[in-house]
Design a protein around this motif. Structure first.
Motif: not given
Length: 234
Positions: A29-49
């Protein structure tokens, strides 16, 4: 197989790590404005079993030269999680230890002064898919270590000052003079604000009042030093 979203940034898909005996997937995860990192959502993709007898242990680090640190897991019953990210000096109060993914305290050695954020340009997530009977005991050990530590209520991804040989307040002041000045000013102001309420007719304060302030200050500092960010002159 996996994806992550940092608030204010586009979705990032995981990349497989070839010939890996450890982490099979990474997300940068990269950003020119790291201060925007207030929350990070991590998930398994919908088409993955996701296989029921496996878990995906999740790790974080702030740059490629650091070691990954364990922060939780995903599995078939828990295919997603949200991370609260604490940037330096955000004043956030950590949450208690829970099951699975928690908070990331991203205080780093580059923080230039109180009230500012470090130049964090990326956050690297590592994901390892492993059998439940191997991954879950490791997670239980991880949670036990967190509960037993002095800061059991928060997770820390940090490059400590000790890595730079900072072991005394004098060394701290030499490396971070402005930050140290700001810290000293906040402590003095906090003492002044408290003691000024106990002035006698001659403008004096009993030394016992100072001792009381110092005891309360140390206890509060040990629990959550972020209160100093809110100290202002009366």
């Amino acid at each position: 197989m996996f994806a992550a979203i940092a608030s204010g940034n586009p979705i990032q898909l995981s990349v497989e790590v070839p010939n890996s005996n450890g982490l099979q997937h990474t997300i940068v995860l990269s950003s020119t404005k790291p201060k925007l990192y207030s929350h990070i959502s991590l998930f398994v993709l919908p088409n993955v079993t996701f296989p029921a007898n496996y878990i995906a242990t999740v790790y974080f680090k702030l740059n490629p030269n650091e070691e990954f640190k364990l922060f939780g897991y995903l599995d078939v019953e828990k295919p997603s999680a949200i991370f609260k990210v604490k940037l330096p000096n955000s004043g956030h109060t950590p949450a208690p230890v829970g099951d699975g993914l928690g908070e990331i305290d991203m205080d780093t050695e580059e923080a230039p002064s109180l009230g500012t954020t470090s130049n964090i340009s990326e956050l690297i997530i590592g994901i390892s898919i492993e059998p439940r009977d191997i991954g879950l005991p490791r997670l239980e050990e991880w949670k036990a270590e967190r509960s037993a530590s002095a800061n059991s209520s928060s997770l820390i991804v940090a490059r400590s000052g000790a890595a730079r040989g900072i072991n005394t307040v004098g060394q701290l002041a030499s490396v971070y003079p402005i930050l140290t000045q700001d810290l000293a000013a906040k402590i003095v102001q906090h003492a002044y604000n408290y003691l000024s309420g106990f002035l006698d007719m001659n403008g004096n304060v009993s030394i016992k009042r100072f001792d009381t302030w110092w005891d309360k200050f140390k206890n509060r500092l040990a629990n959550d030093g972020s209160f100093l960010d809110e100290v202002t002159s009366n």
